[in-house]
Design a protein around this motif. Structure first.
Motif, PDB file in Angstrom:
ATOM      1  N   ASP A   1       0.906  -1.218  -0.156  1.00  0.00           N
ATOM      2  CA  ASP A   1       0.048   0.220   0.061  1.00  0.00           C
ATOM      3  C   ASP A   1       0.955   1.399  -0.007  1.00  0.00           C
ATOM      4  O   ASP A   1       0.353   2.397  -0.099  1.00  0.00           O
ATOM      5  N   ILE A   2       2.096   1.033   0.253  1.00  0.00           N
ATOM      6  CA  ILE A   2       2.951   2.478   0.360  1.00  0.00           C
ATOM      7  C   ILE A   2       3.595   2.749  -1.235  1.00  0.00           C
ATOM      8  O   ILE A   2       4.452   2.131  -1.552  1.00  0.00           O
ATOM      9  N   LEU A   3       2.911   3.523  -1.612  1.00  0.00           N
ATOM     10  CA  LEU A   3       3.252   3.851  -3.004  1.00  0.00           C
ATOM     11  C   LEU A   3       4.303   4.773  -3.266  1.00  0.00           C
ATOM     12  O   LEU A   3       5.103   4.572  -4.223  1.00  0.00           O
ATOM     13  N   ALA A   4       4.516   5.715  -2.428  1.00  0.00           N
ATOM     14  CA  ALA A   4       5.806   6.678  -2.567  1.00  0.00           C
ATOM     15  C   ALA A   4       6.009   7.116  -1.130  1.00  0.00           C
ATOM     16  O   ALA A   4       5.319   7.420  -0.325  1.00  0.00           O
ATOM     17  N   ILE A   5       7.438   7.582  -1.253  1.00  0.00           N
ATOM     18  CA  ILE A   5       7.863   8.468   0.131  1.00  0.00           C
ATOM     19  C   ILE A   5       8.809   9.392  -0.247  1.00  0.00           C
ATOM     20  O   ILE A   5       9.628   8.948  -1.334  1.00  0.00           O
ATOM     21  N   GLN A   6       8.639  10.775  -0.095  1.00  0.00           N
ATOM     22  CA  GLN A   6       9.788  11.570  -0.563  1.00  0.00           C
ATOM     23  C   GLN A   6      10.086  12.686   0.663  1.00  0.00           C
ATOM     24  O   GLN A   6       9.588  12.879   1.258  1.00  0.00           O
ATOM     25  N   PHE A   7      11.582  12.445   0.750  1.00  0.00           N
ATOM     26  CA  PHE A   7      12.192  13.560   1.768  1.00  0.00           C
ATOM     27  C   PHE A   7      12.746  14.715   0.794  1.00  0.00           C
ATOM     28  O   PHE A   7      13.250  14.555   0.060  1.00  0.00           O
ATOM     29  N   VAL A   8      12.659  15.923   1.543  1.00  0.00           N
ATOM     30  CA  VAL A   8      13.286  17.043   1.207  1.00  0.00           C
ATOM     31  C   VAL A   8      14.260  17.836   2.445  1.00  0.00           C
ATOM     32  O   VAL A   8      13.606  17.951   3.362  1.00  0.00           O
ATOM     33  N   ILE A   9      15.356  17.809   2.098  1.00  0.00           N
ATOM     34  CA  ILE A   9      16.185  18.260   3.374  1.00  0.00           C
ATOM     35  C   ILE A   9      17.049  19.352   2.769  1.00  0.00           C
ATOM     36  O   ILE A   9      18.027  19.455   2.357  1.00  0.00           O
ATOM     37  N   PRO A  10      16.417  20.618   2.952  1.00  0.00           N
ATOM     38  CA  PRO A  10      16.997  21.911   2.385  1.00  0.00           C
ATOM     39  C   PRO A  10      18.521  22.096   2.944  1.00  0.00           C
ATOM     40  O   PRO A  10      19.373  22.577   1.994  1.00  0.00           O
ATOM     41  N   ALA A  11      18.774  21.955   4.133  1.00  0.00           N
ATOM     42  CA  ALA A  11      20.019  22.341   4.707  1.00  0.00           C
ATOM     43  C   ALA A  11      21.279  21.261   4.110  1.00  0.00           C
ATOM     44  O   ALA A  11      22.253  21.941   3.804  1.00  0.00           O
ATOM     45  N   LEU A  12      20.737  20.240   3.529  1.00  0.00           N
ATOM     46  CA  LEU A  12      21.582  19.177   2.926  1.00  0.00           C
ATOM     47  C   LEU A  12      21.444  19.301   1.412  1.00  0.00           C
ATOM     48  O   LEU A  12      22.520  18.441   0.627  1.00  0.00           O
ATOM     49  N   GLU A  13      20.449  20.182   1.032  1.00  0.00           N
ATOM     50  CA  GLU A  13      20.336  19.912  -0.503  1.00  0.00           C
ATOM     51  C   GLU A  13      19.878  18.605  -1.188  1.00  0.00           C
ATOM     52  O   GLU A  13      20.598  18.425  -2.327  1.00  0.00           O
ATOM     53  N   LYS A  14      19.143  18.124  -0.383  1.00  0.00           N
ATOM     54  CA  LYS A  14      18.796  16.321  -0.580  1.00  0.00           C
ATOM     55  C   LYS A  14      17.301  16.467  -1.078  1.00  0.00           C
ATOM     56  O   LYS A  14      16.543  16.962  -0.155  1.00  0.00           O
ATOM     57  N   VAL A  15      17.073  15.972  -2.104  1.00  0.00           N
ATOM     58  CA  VAL A  15      15.692  15.556  -2.486  1.00  0.00           C
ATOM     59  C   VAL A  15      15.851  14.103  -2.923  1.00  0.00           C
ATOM     60  O   VAL A  15      16.257  13.743  -4.004  1.00  0.00           O
ATOM     61  N   VAL A  16      15.005  13.138  -1.974  1.00  0.00           N
ATOM     62  CA  VAL A  16      14.873  11.684  -2.735  1.00  0.00           C
ATOM     63  C   VAL A  16      13.440  11.344  -2.749  1.00  0.00           C
ATOM     64  O   VAL A  16      12.676  11.727  -1.813  1.00  0.00           O
TER      65      VAL A  16
END
Length: 236
Positions: A80-95
């Motif tokens: 049932d888990i279709l997607a997870i997104q993390f945004v971490i501005p301080a590390l300039e990470k988007v996954v």
């Protein structure tokens, strides 16, 4: 450090897709009393498919692999888990981790385990014990606390425990607005922009909320979440 979390479940995405086709049928139906003709229904479904690709991108990809039955190999929670997104501005990470790209047949970690691995590797030692995190705060729209429990359950059934202090401490998880409040807030932001042509992101955000709600697309929700969070003064 702020970690912005958005998520999507198959259940919510299916509801969103259903809402899209209902809206298109209403638009396509010339006579509401007579009902839609076969041609109008066909046209509505073509337009719905196009909008699913825009507003529910993870679900659109999921539909392509669903017919191959590979999803059936998963337990109910991870399915049932279709997607997870993390945004971490301080590390300039988007996954972003998507179910459609992490089925058992492609030898990648499932969404839950991939997300778990990312957090533990990005913040080593942050959740070594049951105490509150020293640095990390998770921020999301309404429903984040419930989703973090689902995330923990999905990892647990696969034999990989999500540290208790990552998902049980309410002080570490900040929920912002629910669907109605988010719509009102974004509409108010758009209303206060001098030129309405200068705020396409507001119009798109409200359209997404109205059509699919929260939890149907991690990618789309992330844009809404960041818009609201930054307007409220949250930083990286």
């Amino acid at each position: 450090m702020n970690v912005y979390v958005s998520w999507a479940t198959v259940e919510k995405a299916e509801e969103g897709a259903s809402n899209l086709v209902e809206r298109e049928i209403k638009v396509a139906t010339a006579d509401p009393i007579r009902g839609a003709t076969a041609e109008e229904l066909a046209s509505a479904r073509r337009k719905q498919k196009s909008k699913v690709e825009v507003y529910l991108p993870e679900y659109s990809e999921y539909l392509e692999i669903k017919q191959k039955k590979v999803i059936d190999e998963l337990d109910f929670i991870n399915r049932d888990i279709l997607a997870i997104q993390f945004v971490i501005p301080a590390l300039e990470k988007v996954v972003v981790y998507q179910l459609a790209k992490r089925v058992p047949s492609n030898n990648k970690l499932l969404v839950s385990l991939a997300a778990r691995s990312f957090l533990l590797n990005t913040f080593p030692g942050e959740w070594d014990n049951a105490n509150n995190s020293k640095h990390v705060v998770f921020i999301g729209l309404a429903g984040l606390k419930g989703f973090m429990q689902k995330f923990a359950s999905a990892c647990a059934v696969l034999g990989q425990v999500l540290p208790l202090s990552m998902w049980r401490n309410n002080s570490q998880i900040i929920e912002l607005m629910d669907r109605k409040d988010a719509e009102d807030f974004i509409n108010a932001c758009a209303n206060n922009v001098k030129s309405k042509t200068d705020c396409p992101e507001y119009r798109e955000a409200v359209a997404e909320l109205e059509m699919t709600g929260i939890g149907a697309s991690a990618v789309q929700d992330s844009l809404i979440l960041l818009t609201i969070a930054f307007k409220l003064g949250f930083a990286g």
